[in-house]
Design a protein around this motif. Structure first.
Motif, PDB file in Angstrom:
ATOM      1  N   ILE A  98      66.909  49.704  24.300  1.00 17.85           N
ATOM      2  CA  ILE A  98      65.614  50.103  23.760  1.00 17.85           C
ATOM      3  C   ILE A  98      65.347  51.561  24.108  1.00 17.85           C
ATOM      4  CG2 ILE A  98      63.105  49.759  23.964  1.00 17.85           C
ATOM      5  CD1 ILE A  98      63.709  46.805  24.538  1.00 17.85           C
ATOM      6  N   VAL A  99      64.809  52.324  23.133  1.00 16.33           N
ATOM      7  CA  VAL A  99      64.395  53.707  23.364  1.00 16.33           C
ATOM      8  C   VAL A  99      63.033  53.905  22.689  1.00 16.33           C
ATOM      9  CG1 VAL A  99      65.025  56.139  23.243  1.00 16.33           C
ATOM     10  CG2 VAL A  99      66.838  54.403  23.231  1.00 16.33           C
ATOM     11  N   PRO A 100      61.933  53.836  23.427  1.00 15.41           N
ATOM     12  CA  PRO A 100      60.609  53.988  22.815  1.00 15.41           C
ATOM     13  C   PRO A 100      60.293  55.450  22.516  1.00 15.41           C
ATOM     14  CG  PRO A 100      60.377  53.716  25.173  1.00 15.41           C
ATOM     15  CD  PRO A 100      61.845  53.569  24.885  1.00 15.41           C
ATOM     16  N   SER A 101      59.336  55.643  21.605  1.00 17.01           N
ATOM     17  CA  SER A 101      58.963  57.007  21.222  1.00 17.01           C
ATOM     18  C   SER A 101      57.510  57.336  21.541  1.00 17.01           C
ATOM     19  CB  SER A 101      59.187  57.218  19.716  1.00 17.01           C
ATOM     20  OG  SER A 101      58.258  56.461  18.959  1.00 17.01           O
ATOM     21  N   ASN A 102      56.763  56.396  22.110  1.00 19.10           N
ATOM     22  CA  ASN A 102      55.348  56.622  22.365  1.00 19.10           C
ATOM     23  C   ASN A 102      54.849  55.625  23.403  1.00 19.10           C
ATOM     24  OD1 ASN A 102      53.938  54.201  20.808  1.00 19.10           O
ATOM     25  ND2 ASN A 102      55.609  54.955  19.528  1.00 19.10           N
ATOM     26  N   PRO A 103      53.701  55.883  24.019  1.00 18.33           N
ATOM     27  CA  PRO A 103      53.208  55.008  25.085  1.00 18.33           C
ATOM     28  C   PRO A 103      52.947  53.572  24.642  1.00 18.33           C
ATOM     29  CG  PRO A 103      52.127  57.143  25.205  1.00 18.33           C
ATOM     30  CD  PRO A 103      52.906  57.135  23.925  1.00 18.33           C
ATOM     31  N   TYR A 104      52.363  53.384  23.471  1.00 26.33           N
ATOM     32  CA  TYR A 104      52.058  52.032  23.005  1.00 26.33           C
ATOM     33  C   TYR A 104      53.321  51.186  22.921  1.00 26.33           C
ATOM     34  CZ  TYR A 104      50.379  48.205  20.063  1.00 26.33           C
ATOM     35  OH  TYR A 104      50.068  46.964  19.577  1.00 26.33           O
ATOM     36  N   ASP A 105      54.354  51.740  22.296  1.00 23.10           N
ATOM     37  CA  ASP A 105      55.615  51.008  22.183  1.00 23.10           C
ATOM     38  C   ASP A 105      56.275  50.823  23.544  1.00 23.10           C
ATOM     39  OD1 ASP A 105      55.221  50.864  19.501  1.00 23.10           O
ATOM     40  OD2 ASP A 105      56.952  52.091  18.934  1.00 23.10           O
ATOM     41  N   ALA A 106      56.188  51.834  24.395  1.00 20.74           N
ATOM     42  CA  ALA A 106      56.832  51.751  25.703  1.00 20.74           C
ATOM     43  C   ALA A 106      56.312  50.553  26.491  1.00 20.74           C
ATOM     44  CB  ALA A 106      56.611  53.042  26.483  1.00 20.74           C
ATOM     45  N   LYS A 107      54.991  50.378  26.497  1.00 23.03           N
ATOM     46  CA  LYS A 107      54.437  49.251  27.253  1.00 23.03           C
ATOM     47  C   LYS A 107      54.802  47.919  26.616  1.00 23.03           C
ATOM     48  CE  LYS A 107      50.267  47.170  29.138  1.00 23.03           C
ATOM     49  NZ  LYS A 107      48.818  47.286  29.435  1.00 23.03           N
ATOM     50  N   GLY A 108      54.576  47.784  25.321  1.00 23.68           N
ATOM     51  CA  GLY A 108      54.845  46.518  24.662  1.00 23.68           C
ATOM     52  C   GLY A 108      56.305  46.113  24.697  1.00 23.68           C
ATOM     53  N   LEU A 109      57.186  47.091  24.544  1.00 24.91           N
ATOM     54  CA  LEU A 109      58.616  46.805  24.585  1.00 24.91           C
ATOM     55  C   LEU A 109      59.104  46.508  25.994  1.00 24.91           C
ATOM     56  CD1 LEU A 109      59.840  49.471  22.017  1.00 24.91           C
ATOM     57  CD2 LEU A 109      60.082  46.992  21.770  1.00 24.91           C
ATOM     58  N   LEU A 110      58.526  47.185  27.002  1.00 21.54           N
ATOM     59  CA  LEU A 110      58.957  46.933  28.377  1.00 21.54           C
ATOM     60  C   LEU A 110      58.528  45.534  28.825  1.00 21.54           C
ATOM     61  CD1 LEU A 110      60.342  47.751  30.934  1.00 21.54           C
ATOM     62  CD2 LEU A 110      58.294  49.032  31.618  1.00 21.54           C
ATOM     63  N   ILE A 111      57.330  45.118  28.471  1.00 20.55           N
ATOM     64  CA  ILE A 111      56.921  43.762  28.811  1.00 20.55           C
ATOM     65  C   ILE A 111      57.835  42.754  28.120  1.00 20.55           C
ATOM     66  CG2 ILE A 111      55.082  42.046  28.598  1.00 20.55           C
ATOM     67  CD1 ILE A 111      53.058  44.305  28.879  1.00 20.55           C
ATOM     68  N   ALA A 112      58.143  43.000  26.856  1.00 17.96           N
ATOM     69  CA  ALA A 112      59.060  42.109  26.134  1.00 17.96           C
ATOM     70  C   ALA A 112      60.432  42.086  26.797  1.00 17.96           C
ATOM     71  CB  ALA A 112      59.181  42.547  24.676  1.00 17.96           C
ATOM     72  N   ALA A 113      60.885  43.251  27.277  1.00 16.54           N
ATOM     73  CA  ALA A 113      62.191  43.324  27.938  1.00 16.54           C
ATOM     74  C   ALA A 113      62.198  42.536  29.242  1.00 16.54           C
ATOM     75  CB  ALA A 113      62.546  44.782  28.198  1.00 16.54           C
ATOM     76  N   ILE A 114      61.122  42.653  30.015  1.00 10.85           N
ATOM     77  CA  ILE A 114      61.038  41.926  31.281  1.00 10.85           C
ATOM     78  C   ILE A 114      61.032  40.421  31.036  1.00 10.85           C
ATOM     79  CG2 ILE A 114      59.524  41.450  33.260  1.00 10.85           C
ATOM     80  CD1 ILE A 114      58.681  44.423  33.124  1.00 10.85           C
ATOM     81  N   GLU A 115      60.444  39.988  29.934  1.00  9.80           N
ATOM     82  CA  GLU A 115      60.370  38.561  29.610  1.00  9.80           C
ATOM     83  C   GLU A 115      61.619  38.057  28.890  1.00  9.80           C
ATOM     84  OE1 GLU A 115      56.750  38.219  27.393  1.00  9.80           O
ATOM     85  OE2 GLU A 115      55.466  38.538  29.158  1.00  9.80           O
TER      86      GLU A 115
END
Length: 337
Positions: free
Chosen positions: A146-163
């Motif tokens: 995963i490579v996010p481009s903005n804060p909104y995606d960074a948070k949502g994608l990181l939580i998804a990654a942890i889960e």
């Protein structure tokens, strides 16, 4: 809802995940008391204690190897590699162990680890603090990238990654860490630019891994980008006055091929841009897939814009980066073909 930098969004994702699940642990070099070299973990140790957020020796292989063992026993480690350039000692653990546990155990074990790492240039860090090694992970079956481009995606994608039950490589572009980026400037700009993609919820939310986002609709040419280059692509399209459709991949593996191919079949042209070196970069895989799936729709050769094929040039950092100007030339070339 709150306005957050990417650093704050990443920290919030870990905070939300740790509060929700006692099995989530955070560790790495200097991530505890110090809060990480970029302060992404600041305050987590004070809030959750030294058993859930702690420092490790300077041993990337040890960090990832320990995380794999923890994951096999039911924990959910979210570890930090201080710079993406430091991940090479851990590459064996990632490719030979983490990526294969599900398959070699016939599904009896999984490896729910997240490996966070700052990636790319932008801090004048030179050859050992500025690399973009994402293509090395996308070649490994069993990893997600995963490579996010903005804060909104960074948070949502990181939580998804942890889960997520499988190992996820989470690459955080350093140039986007401290604020919005409009594609033209070396540093983030204030106030928030028109490319700011929204406020960030303070609580729990996820973004599906493997789903790209169209950041700019268009009909003349498709620009495929991720991370910092999404903002460069948006700036180039505006500067060139071209009706370009800009796709933010967000997830490199799994890859949202449908969004890419649907766009290219509509526009008939494609440009791929990334910060990593050109040869064997992830853009080559995108080009091959577009060629295979959209050949009869293409009206011009596919073009790549990328970093130079050279060791990272410290003194020429901003020339090395694909710029709106370089990308604009590629867009003009494709449109003129």
């Amino acid at each position: 809802m709150a306005r957050m930098t990417m650093i704050e969004a990443v920290r919030s994702a870990m905070d939300v995940s740790m509060a929700q699940d006692d099995n989530v642990v955070v560790f790495g070099e200097d991530v505890g008391y110090f809060g990480g070299v970029f302060r992404c973990t600041q305050g987590l140790q004070a809030k959750y204690g030294k058993t859930r957020c702690f420092d490790t020796p300077i041993s990337e292989s040890g960090i990832v190897g320990t995380a794999i063992g923890m994951a096999a026993y039911g924990l959910k480690p979210c570890v930090e590699i201080q710079f993406a350039d430091y991940m090479y000692p851990a590459y064996d653990q990632l490719t030979q162990e983490a990526a294969r546990i599900r398959y070699r155990s016939n599904g009896d074990f999984t490896c729910p680890i997240v490996v966070r790492m700052p990636t790319g240039g932008g801090i004048f860090g030179g050859q050992t603090h500025s690399q973009s090694p994402e293509a090395l992970f996308t070649h490994v079956c069993g990893l997600k990238v995963i490579v996010p481009s903005n804060p909104y995606d960074a948070k949502g994608l990181l939580i998804a990654a942890i889960e997520d039950p499988d190992p996820v490589m989470f690459l955080e572009p350093k140039r986007l860490y401290n604020g919005p980026f409009d594609g033209h400037h070396e540093r983030p700009v204030t106030p928030w630019s028109k490319h700011d993609l929204g406020e960030v919820p303070e609580g729990h939310y996820t973004i599906p891994i493997g789903k790209a986002e169209i950041r700019r609709a268009g009909s003349a040419v498709t620009v495929v980008a991720y991370g910092t280059m999404v903002h460069v692509a948006l700036a180039a399209a505006e500067d060139a006055g071209i009706d370009a459709e800009v796709i933010d991949l967000r997830s490199l593996l799994p890859l949202d091929l449908d969004t890419i191919t649907n766009s290219v079949r509509k526009t008939g042209r494609c440009v791929v841009v990334h910060e990593a070196t050109l040869t064997s970069g992830f853009g080559a895989e995108v080009v091959a897939l577009v060629q295979e799936n959209c050949f009869y729709h293409l009206e011009a050769p596919i073009v790549r814009v990328a970093g130079w094929d050279t060791p990272y040039p410290h003194a020429q950092e901003w020339d090395y980066f694909p710029s709106p100007g370089r990308l604009g030339q590629a867009l003009a070339e494709v449109m003129g073909a």
